[in-house]
Motif scaffolding. Structure first.
Motif, PDB file in Angstrom:
ATOM      1  N   ARG A   1       0.876  -1.171   0.000  1.00 39.85           N
ATOM      2  CA  ARG A   1       0.000   0.000   0.000  1.00 39.85           C
ATOM      3  C   ARG A   1       0.909   1.216   0.000  1.00 39.85           C
ATOM      4  NH1 ARG A   1      -2.633   0.322   6.080  1.00 39.85           N
ATOM      5  NH2 ARG A   1      -0.689   0.718   7.203  1.00 39.85           N
ATOM      6  N   LYS A   2       0.318   2.364  -0.253  1.00 47.33           N
ATOM      7  CA  LYS A   2       1.087   3.599  -0.209  1.00 47.33           C
ATOM      8  C   LYS A   2       1.197   4.086   1.229  1.00 47.33           C
ATOM      9  CE  LYS A   2       0.365   5.366  -4.793  1.00 47.33           C
ATOM     10  NZ  LYS A   2      -0.172   6.461  -5.568  1.00 47.33           N
ATOM     11  N   GLU A   3       2.293   4.759   1.521  1.00 50.34           N
ATOM     12  CA  GLU A   3       2.469   5.399   2.818  1.00 50.34           C
ATOM     13  C   GLU A   3       1.412   6.492   2.970  1.00 50.34           C
ATOM     14  OE1 GLU A   3       4.477   4.860   5.310  1.00 50.34           O
ATOM     15  OE2 GLU A   3       6.040   3.582   4.478  1.00 50.34           O
ATOM     16  N   GLU A   4       1.037   6.789   4.189  1.00 45.63           N
ATOM     17  CA  GLU A   4       0.036   7.825   4.429  1.00 45.63           C
ATOM     18  C   GLU A   4       0.502   9.195   3.963  1.00 45.63           C
ATOM     19  OE1 GLU A   4      -1.558   7.708   8.390  1.00 45.63           O
ATOM     20  OE2 GLU A   4      -2.286   5.669   8.127  1.00 45.63           O
ATOM     21  N   ASP A   5       1.827   9.430   3.913  1.00 49.03           N
ATOM     22  CA  ASP A   5       2.347  10.701   3.401  1.00 49.03           C
ATOM     23  C   ASP A   5       2.123  10.844   1.896  1.00 49.03           C
ATOM     24  OD1 ASP A   5       3.215  11.257   5.943  1.00 49.03           O
ATOM     25  OD2 ASP A   5       5.324  10.788   5.537  1.00 49.03           O
ATOM     26  N   CYS A   6       1.913   9.726   1.207  1.00 50.69           N
ATOM     27  CA  CYS A   6       1.746   9.735  -0.248  1.00 50.69           C
ATOM     28  C   CYS A   6       0.290   9.600  -0.683  1.00 50.69           C
ATOM     29  CB  CYS A   6       2.569   8.612  -0.867  1.00 50.69           C
ATOM     30  SG  CYS A   6       4.339   8.781  -0.560  1.00 50.69           S
ATOM     31  N   GLN A   7      -0.564   9.142   0.204  1.00 49.65           N
ATOM     32  CA  GLN A   7      -1.990   8.992  -0.119  1.00 49.65           C
ATOM     33  C   GLN A   7      -2.786   8.916   1.169  1.00 49.65           C
ATOM     34  OE1 GLN A   7      -3.249   6.051  -3.098  1.00 49.65           O
ATOM     35  NE2 GLN A   7      -4.751   5.332  -1.632  1.00 49.65           N
ATOM     36  N   GLU A   8      -3.874   9.661   1.227  1.00 49.45           N
ATOM     37  CA  GLU A   8      -4.747   9.582   2.392  1.00 49.45           C
ATOM     38  C   GLU A   8      -5.454   8.243   2.406  1.00 49.45           C
ATOM     39  OE1 GLU A   8      -7.571  12.659   3.469  1.00 49.45           O
ATOM     40  OE2 GLU A   8      -6.286  14.106   2.438  1.00 49.45           O
ATOM     41  N   GLN A   9      -5.598   7.664   3.566  1.00 43.57           N
ATOM     42  CA  GLN A   9      -6.317   6.411   3.779  1.00 43.57           C
ATOM     43  C   GLN A   9      -5.926   5.323   2.771  1.00 43.57           C
ATOM     44  OE1 GLN A   9     -10.403   7.705   3.675  1.00 43.57           O
ATOM     45  NE2 GLN A   9     -10.302   8.448   5.757  1.00 43.57           N
ATOM     46  N   PRO A  10      -4.649   4.952   2.755  1.00 48.80           N
ATOM     47  CA  PRO A  10      -4.224   3.916   1.796  1.00 48.80           C
ATOM     48  C   PRO A  10      -4.819   2.556   2.123  1.00 48.80           C
ATOM     49  CG  PRO A  10      -2.476   4.394   3.354  1.00 48.80           C
ATOM     50  CD  PRO A  10      -3.575   5.387   3.632  1.00 48.80           C
ATOM     51  N   GLU A  11      -5.096   1.791   1.090  1.00 47.52           N
ATOM     52  CA  GLU A  11      -5.659   0.449   1.229  1.00 47.52           C
ATOM     53  C   GLU A  11      -4.612  -0.580   0.822  1.00 47.52           C
ATOM     54  OE1 GLU A  11      -8.775  -0.467   2.285  1.00 47.52           O
ATOM     55  OE2 GLU A  11      -9.117   1.632   2.781  1.00 47.52           O
ATOM     56  N   TRP A  12      -4.611  -1.737   1.493  1.00 50.47           N
ATOM     57  CA  TRP A  12      -3.696  -2.810   1.132  1.00 50.47           C
ATOM     58  C   TRP A  12      -4.107  -3.433  -0.195  1.00 50.47           C
ATOM     59  CZ3 TRP A  12       0.834  -3.257   3.216  1.00 50.47           C
ATOM     60  CH2 TRP A  12       1.043  -2.913   4.545  1.00 50.47           C
ATOM     61  N   SER A  13      -3.120  -3.813  -0.984  1.00 47.87           N
ATOM     62  CA  SER A  13      -3.383  -4.576  -2.205  1.00 47.87           C
ATOM     63  C   SER A  13      -3.808  -5.988  -1.807  1.00 47.87           C
ATOM     64  CB  SER A  13      -2.111  -4.655  -3.063  1.00 47.87           C
ATOM     65  OG  SER A  13      -1.138  -5.500  -2.454  1.00 47.87           O
ATOM     66  N   ASP A  14      -4.206  -6.774  -2.787  1.00 47.08           N
ATOM     67  CA  ASP A  14      -4.390  -8.201  -2.556  1.00 47.08           C
ATOM     68  C   ASP A  14      -3.017  -8.801  -2.260  1.00 47.08           C
ATOM     69  OD1 ASP A  14      -7.120  -8.172  -3.075  1.00 47.08           O
ATOM     70  OD2 ASP A  14      -6.843  -8.597  -5.213  1.00 47.08           O
ATOM     71  N   TRP A  15      -2.992  -9.990  -1.694  1.00 49.74           N
ATOM     72  CA  TRP A  15      -1.735 -10.697  -1.494  1.00 49.74           C
ATOM     73  C   TRP A  15      -1.213 -11.177  -2.843  1.00 49.74           C
ATOM     74  CZ3 TRP A  15       1.012 -10.565   2.799  1.00 49.74           C
ATOM     75  CH2 TRP A  15       0.374 -10.336   4.013  1.00 49.74           C
ATOM     76  N   SER A  16       0.088 -11.219  -2.973  1.00 47.31           N
ATOM     77  CA  SER A  16       0.711 -11.770  -4.172  1.00 47.31           C
ATOM     78  C   SER A  16       0.512 -13.282  -4.199  1.00 47.31           C
ATOM     79  CB  SER A  16       2.214 -11.465  -4.161  1.00 47.31           C
ATOM     80  OG  SER A  16       2.843 -12.221  -3.128  1.00 47.31           O
ATOM     81  N   HIS A  17       0.911 -13.890  -5.300  1.00 47.69           N
ATOM     82  CA  HIS A  17       0.950 -15.354  -5.327  1.00 47.69           C
ATOM     83  C   HIS A  17       2.009 -15.813  -4.328  1.00 47.69           C
ATOM     84  CE1 HIS A  17       4.191 -14.188  -8.065  1.00 47.69           C
ATOM     85  NE2 HIS A  17       4.736 -15.359  -7.807  1.00 47.69           N
ATOM     86  N   THR A  18       1.933 -17.051  -3.907  1.00 49.03           N
ATOM     87  CA  THR A  18       2.877 -17.596  -2.922  1.00 49.03           C
ATOM     88  C   THR A  18       4.096 -18.166  -3.632  1.00 49.03           C
ATOM     89  OG1 THR A  18       1.071 -18.115  -1.401  1.00 49.03           O
ATOM     90  CG2 THR A  18       3.146 -19.294  -1.068  1.00 49.03           C
ATOM     91  N   VAL A  19       5.264 -17.836  -3.096  1.00 49.44           N
ATOM     92  CA  VAL A  19       6.536 -18.362  -3.597  1.00 49.44           C
ATOM     93  C   VAL A  19       7.099 -19.256  -2.509  1.00 49.44           C
ATOM     94  CG1 VAL A  19       8.880 -17.745  -4.301  1.00 49.44           C
ATOM     95  CG2 VAL A  19       6.955 -16.305  -4.984  1.00 49.44           C
ATOM     96  N   SER A  20       7.548 -20.464  -2.863  1.00 44.78           N
ATOM     97  CA  SER A  20       8.097 -21.408  -1.883  1.00 44.78           C
ATOM     98  C   SER A  20       9.601 -21.514  -2.041  1.00 44.78           C
ATOM     99  CB  SER A  20       7.492 -22.797  -2.071  1.00 44.78           C
ATOM    100  OG  SER A  20       6.109 -22.756  -1.823  1.00 44.78           O
ATOM    101  N   GLU A  21      10.276 -21.696  -0.920  1.00 49.69           N
ATOM    102  CA  GLU A  21      11.717 -21.946  -0.921  1.00 49.69           C
ATOM    103  C   GLU A  21      11.977 -23.122   0.004  1.00 49.69           C
ATOM    104  OE1 GLU A  21      15.568 -22.058  -1.749  1.00 49.69           O
ATOM    105  OE2 GLU A  21      14.065 -20.938  -2.817  1.00 49.69           O
ATOM    106  N   TYR A  22      12.561 -24.156  -0.548  1.00 50.61           N
ATOM    107  CA  TYR A  22      12.854 -25.378   0.203  1.00 50.61           C
ATOM    108  C   TYR A  22      14.311 -25.356   0.615  1.00 50.61           C
ATOM    109  CZ  TYR A  22       8.496 -26.794  -1.909  1.00 50.61           C
ATOM    110  OH  TYR A  22       7.201 -26.849  -2.308  1.00 50.61           O
ATOM    111  N   TRP A  23      14.567 -25.266   1.891  1.00 48.41           N
ATOM    112  CA  TRP A  23      15.940 -25.185   2.412  1.00 48.41           C
ATOM    113  C   TRP A  23      16.758 -26.411   2.010  1.00 48.41           C
ATOM    114  CZ3 TRP A  23      19.460 -22.316   5.000  1.00 48.41           C
ATOM    115  CH2 TRP A  23      20.501 -22.996   5.577  1.00 48.41           C
ATOM    116  N   LEU A  24      16.204 -27.590   2.158  1.00 52.73           N
ATOM    117  CA  LEU A  24      16.996 -28.801   1.948  1.00 52.73           C
ATOM    118  C   LEU A  24      17.498 -28.925   0.512  1.00 52.73           C
ATOM    119  CD1 LEU A  24      14.949 -31.313   4.096  1.00 52.73           C
ATOM    120  CD2 LEU A  24      17.124 -30.224   4.660  1.00 52.73           C
ATOM    121  N   LEU A  25      16.769 -28.396  -0.447  1.00 52.84           N
ATOM    122  CA  LEU A  25      17.237 -28.442  -1.826  1.00 52.84           C
ATOM    123  C   LEU A  25      18.449 -27.551  -2.050  1.00 52.84           C
ATOM    124  CD1 LEU A  25      13.830 -28.329  -3.730  1.00 52.84           C
ATOM    125  CD2 LEU A  25      15.286 -30.313  -3.329  1.00 52.84           C
TER     126      LEU A  25
END
Length: 106
Positions: free
Chosen positions: A79-103
């Motif tokens: 979302r935008k900082e309040e200094d850049c936009q009044e009453q900013p709203e969160w975007s939707d969540w991005s797609h999920t990215v996985s990271e497997y440590w053992l690999l």
């Protein structure tokens, strides 16, 4: 009267493990009003049942000392900082990215 801009989620999300640290990177979300990185605030959810990390004006985050027995699934929203936009709203969540440590640890 200023117009409310709800951002799309950040893009080009990547996650990688190196030397016991998980690094997540992303690109700025598209905004019709600004490309100033200091105007953006992020919530990074690492799927570890903790509260999302709050990040201001950054395009990467590194988690130190990751657990080698876990699979990390990350997603991010913006979302935008309040200094850049009044009453900013969160975007939707991005797609999920996985990271497997053992690999990556061999």
């Amino acid at each position: 009267m200023s117009e409310l801009e709800v951002l799309p989620p950040p893009t080009n999300i990547s996650a990688s493990v190196r030397d016991g640290s998980l690094t997540v990177k992303w690109s700025l979300p598209y905004s019709r009003e600004t490309n100033d990185s200091s105007c953006f605030q992020y919530e990074l959810d690492m799927g570890d049942q903790e509260n999302p990390r709050q990040l201001d004006g950054e395009e990467s985050y590194t988690e130190q000392n990751v657990d080698p027995n876990l699979t990390y699934k990350v997603r991010i929203r913006a979302r935008k900082e309040e200094d850049c936009q009044e009453q900013p709203e969160w975007s939707d969540w991005s797609h999920t990215v996985s990271e497997y440590w053992l690999l990556k640890s061999f």
